[in-house]
Design a protein around this motif. Structure first.
Motif, PDB file in Angstrom:
ATOM      1  N   UNK A 187     -10.821  66.005  52.030  1.00  0.00           N
ATOM      2  CA  UNK A 187      -9.360  65.990  52.069  1.00  0.00           C
ATOM      3  C   UNK A 187      -8.897  64.760  52.864  1.00  0.00           C
ATOM      4  N   UNK A 188      -8.098  63.893  52.241  1.00  0.00           N
ATOM      5  CA  UNK A 188      -7.604  62.706  52.924  1.00  0.00           C
ATOM      6  C   UNK A 188      -8.531  61.514  52.874  1.00  0.00           C
ATOM      7  N   UNK A 221      -3.689  78.138  53.465  1.00  0.00           N
ATOM      8  CA  UNK A 221      -3.773  77.477  54.760  1.00  0.00           C
ATOM      9  C   UNK A 221      -3.185  78.338  55.882  1.00  0.00           C
ATOM     10  N   UNK A 222      -2.353  79.315  55.510  1.00  0.00           N
ATOM     11  CA  UNK A 222      -1.802  80.234  56.515  1.00  0.00           C
ATOM     12  C   UNK A 222      -2.725  81.425  56.758  1.00  0.00           C
ATOM     13  N   UNK A 223      -3.390  81.890  55.695  1.00  0.00           N
ATOM     14  CA  UNK A 223      -4.259  83.066  55.804  1.00  0.00           C
ATOM     15  C   UNK A 223      -5.436  82.886  54.846  1.00  0.00           C
ATOM     16  N   UNK A 224      -6.485  82.226  55.291  1.00  0.00           N
ATOM     17  CA  UNK A 224      -7.607  81.869  54.428  1.00  0.00           C
ATOM     18  C   UNK A 224      -8.336  83.091  53.882  1.00  0.00           C
ATOM     19  N   UNK A 225      -8.553  84.103  54.698  1.00  0.00           N
ATOM     20  CA  UNK A 225      -9.309  85.268  54.252  1.00  0.00           C
ATOM     21  C   UNK A 225      -8.586  86.010  53.127  1.00  0.00           C
ATOM     22  N   UNK A 226      -7.283  86.101  53.216  1.00  0.00           N
ATOM     23  CA  UNK A 226      -6.521  86.876  52.237  1.00  0.00           C
ATOM     24  C   UNK A 226      -6.378  86.143  50.907  1.00  0.00           C
ATOM     25  N   UNK A 227      -6.190  84.823  50.970  1.00  0.00           N
ATOM     26  CA  UNK A 227      -5.826  84.098  49.750  1.00  0.00           C
ATOM     27  C   UNK A 227      -6.932  83.162  49.229  1.00  0.00           C
ATOM     28  N   UNK A 228      -8.128  83.240  49.798  1.00  0.00           N
ATOM     29  CA  UNK A 228      -9.193  82.317  49.390  1.00  0.00           C
ATOM     30  C   UNK A 228      -9.584  82.500  47.920  1.00  0.00           C
ATOM     31  N   UNK A 229      -9.823  83.746  47.504  1.00  0.00           N
ATOM     32  CA  UNK A 229     -10.298  83.971  46.134  1.00  0.00           C
ATOM     33  C   UNK A 229      -9.255  83.556  45.099  1.00  0.00           C
ATOM     34  N   UNK A 230      -7.991  83.938  45.331  1.00  0.00           N
ATOM     35  CA  UNK A 230      -6.929  83.554  44.392  1.00  0.00           C
ATOM     36  C   UNK A 230      -6.796  82.026  44.317  1.00  0.00           C
ATOM     37  N   UNK A 231      -6.896  81.393  45.480  1.00  0.00           N
ATOM     38  CA  UNK A 231      -6.760  79.935  45.527  1.00  0.00           C
ATOM     39  C   UNK A 231      -7.875  79.252  44.754  1.00  0.00           C
ATOM     40  N   UNK A 232      -9.112  79.664  45.010  1.00  0.00           N
ATOM     41  CA  UNK A 232     -10.257  79.011  44.379  1.00  0.00           C
ATOM     42  C   UNK A 232     -10.306  79.296  42.877  1.00  0.00           C
ATOM     43  N   UNK A 233      -9.970  80.514  42.460  1.00  0.00           N
ATOM     44  CA  UNK A 233      -9.976  80.821  41.033  1.00  0.00           C
ATOM     45  C   UNK A 233      -8.883  80.044  40.299  1.00  0.00           C
ATOM     46  N   UNK A 234      -7.737  79.893  40.948  1.00  0.00           N
ATOM     47  CA  UNK A 234      -6.663  79.109  40.330  1.00  0.00           C
ATOM     48  C   UNK A 234      -7.084  77.660  40.178  1.00  0.00           C
ATOM     49  N   UNK A 235      -7.702  77.090  41.214  1.00  0.00           N
ATOM     50  CA  UNK A 235      -8.192  75.712  41.133  1.00  0.00           C
ATOM     51  C   UNK A 235      -9.235  75.575  40.016  1.00  0.00           C
ATOM     52  N   UNK A 303     -16.933  58.713  51.608  1.00  0.00           N
ATOM     53  CA  UNK A 303     -17.124  59.355  52.911  1.00  0.00           C
ATOM     54  C   UNK A 303     -16.189  58.732  53.935  1.00  0.00           C
ATOM     55  N   UNK A 304     -15.443  59.592  54.611  1.00  0.00           N
ATOM     56  CA  UNK A 304     -14.636  59.180  55.774  1.00  0.00           C
ATOM     57  C   UNK A 304     -15.006  60.083  56.928  1.00  0.00           C
ATOM     58  N   UNK A 305     -15.139  59.513  58.125  1.00  0.00           N
ATOM     59  CA  UNK A 305     -15.429  60.367  59.270  1.00  0.00           C
ATOM     60  C   UNK A 305     -14.235  61.277  59.553  1.00  0.00           C
ATOM     61  N   UNK A 306     -14.491  62.344  60.264  1.00  0.00           N
ATOM     62  CA  UNK A 306     -13.487  63.395  60.446  1.00  0.00           C
ATOM     63  C   UNK A 306     -12.237  62.889  61.153  1.00  0.00           C
ATOM     64  N   UNK A 307     -12.398  62.029  62.138  1.00  0.00           N
ATOM     65  CA  UNK A 307     -11.223  61.506  62.855  1.00  0.00           C
ATOM     66  C   UNK A 307     -10.298  60.736  61.911  1.00  0.00           C
ATOM     67  N   UNK A 323      -2.212  71.792  59.712  1.00  0.00           N
ATOM     68  CA  UNK A 323      -2.998  72.620  60.631  1.00  0.00           C
ATOM     69  C   UNK A 323      -4.474  72.699  60.242  1.00  0.00           C
ATOM     70  N   UNK A 324      -4.905  71.837  59.342  1.00  0.00           N
ATOM     71  CA  UNK A 324      -6.323  71.832  58.968  1.00  0.00           C
ATOM     72  C   UNK A 324      -7.167  71.450  60.184  1.00  0.00           C
ATOM     73  N   UNK A 325      -8.180  72.240  60.460  1.00  0.00           N
ATOM     74  CA  UNK A 325      -9.027  72.007  61.635  1.00  0.00           C
ATOM     75  C   UNK A 325     -10.180  71.070  61.292  1.00  0.00           C
ATOM     76  N   UNK A 326     -10.648  70.358  62.313  1.00  0.00           N
ATOM     77  CA  UNK A 326     -11.770  69.447  62.109  1.00  0.00           C
ATOM     78  C   UNK A 326     -13.017  70.196  61.646  1.00  0.00           C
ATOM     79  N   UNK A 327     -13.190  71.442  62.124  1.00  0.00           N
ATOM     80  CA  UNK A 327     -14.354  72.231  61.725  1.00  0.00           C
ATOM     81  C   UNK A 327     -14.370  72.518  60.231  1.00  0.00           C
TER      82      UNK A 327
END
Length: 375
Positions: A187-188, A221-235, A303-307, A323-327
């Motif tokens: 991403x980015x 991005x607000x609630x990954x656990x709840x919306x992960x499957x719907x997001x990935x299947x849509x993609x 490849x881009x480093x995380x920073x 709010x995307x985390x470096x992890x």
């Protein structure tokens, strides 16, 4: 796609390593102006209009999407890059490289900075002879004679010698080498920007991911656990549908295509975001779809480093990404690394762009293009 026009350029050099000057000019023209379609032999002639070292002269045929004004600007940029210094003097002088626009399709152009066909070309054997070698039947739009007829009618009596033992290399264009390139990255990382630049410069069909059409992405991005499957299947379904539709429209042997994603990214992201049971179901659906997707001739990973990624994400200002985390980015890095190390039957290249600015620095962009064409 942009309209491709054909231009004919005359190149000359009588200073320094003349063959190398011509070769470097050809490389730069292929990068900044268009695809080199033909290169004449090198011809040696005495300096024209002044006493100095002999010139090496060639003519080249170039397919370009530039307009005449942009073409002139780019040729002057190439001259400057190779050490040519333009002066206001009317006298002739030594030069590392001299580039003249002879024709631009069959247009007749009279402007302050550019006259086409070149007004003095019919008087110059060092222009007409190499031009006749590569395009003898081109019709001069004003003279209404073919180039080989113009050579016969030329009154220039100066000696011109074809240098049989010297050769120039024709650059390989991305469009000549590949039919379909997929550009991926975290991403980015700049994959969409690079895809657009390549599409513009090489007149490629552009396939961009429709990420903005996924209604679940902001929620994910607000609630990954709840919306992960719907997001990935849509993609997944949208990527499959888009690639199936878009690639089916193109003749893979006549069109050059560049996309800013490949469907395998769906599997990479799903491994990170989905629970184990969800991933097993997702993988079954993915495997069925993957068999039907056209594989790219070249798979490019930026490849881009995380920073740097975090800086780019902040700069482009999408609210749902802030709010995307470096992890999370590190997990994506690892997912792509595992994919490329696993042996995926793709022609893959990894380019580290962490210290490059291919948008603002033309040399960085040229470096990337050189890496892609040299494989």
């Amino acid at each position: 796609m942009k309209i491709v026009r054909t231009t004919y350029l005359s190149l000359g050099s009588n200073k320094g390593n003349k063959q190398e000057n011509l070769q470097q000019a050809i490389y730069l023209i292929s990068q900044k102006i268009g695809t080199i379609a033909a290169i004449s032999s090198i011809y040696q002639t005495a300096s024209w209009g002044f006493d100095s070292e002999d010139f090496y002269n060639i003519c080249i045929k170039v397919n370009t999407t530039l307009n005449p004004e942009e073409l002139l600007e780019k040729t002057q940029m190439v001259e400057k890059y190779l050490g040519r210094v333009h002066t206001i003097s009317d006298t002739y002088e030594d030069r590392t490289i001299d580039i003249d626009v002879l024709f631009f399709d069959d247009e007749v152009i009279f402007s302050k900075d550019l006259i086409v066909p070149h007004p003095k070309m019919l008087e110059r054997k060092f222009v007409l002879v190499p031009l006749a070698e590569i395009e003898p039947n081109f019709l001069h739009p004003i003279k209404k004679q073919k180039i080989n007829q113009c050579v016969a009618a030329c009154t220039d009596s100066s000696e011109i010698v074809k240098l049989e033992d010297l050769e120039l290399e024709k650059p390989v264009s991305l469009a000549d080498k590949y039919n379909y390139i997929a550009i991926e990255g975290n991403i980015g990382a700049g994959k969409t920007t690079l895809s657009k630049m390549i599409s513009d410069d090489f007149n490629a069909r552009l396939v961009l991911e429709r990420f903005a059409d996924n209604p679940f992405l902001p929620k994910f991005y607000e609630d990954k656990d709840r919306y992960a499957f719907q997001t990935e299947m849509t993609f997944l379904t949208d990527r499959y549908q888009q690639l199936s539709d878009d690639l089916a429209q193109f003749d893979m042997f006549k069109n050059f295509i560049v996309s800013d994603y490949y469907i395998f990214k769906s599997l990479i992201f799903s491994q990170i975001t989905l629970q184990q049971e969800e991933y097993r179901l997702y993988r079954k659906v993915f495997d069925i779809m993957y068999k039907e997707i056209t594989k790219p001739d070249l798979y490019v990973y930026l490849y881009q480093n995380t920073d740097r990624l975090l800086e780019n994400i902040k700069k482009r200002g999408r609210d749902y990404e802030q709010n995307i985390a470096s992890g999370y980015l590190e997990k994506i890095h690892k997912g792509y690394a595992n994919f490329m190390q696993a042996g995926n039957d793709l022609n893959t290249i990894i380019i580290d762009v962490s210290e490059l600015d291919f948008v603002s620095n033309p040399d960085d962009y040229s470096l990337i293009i050189k890496k892609l064409t040299s494989l």
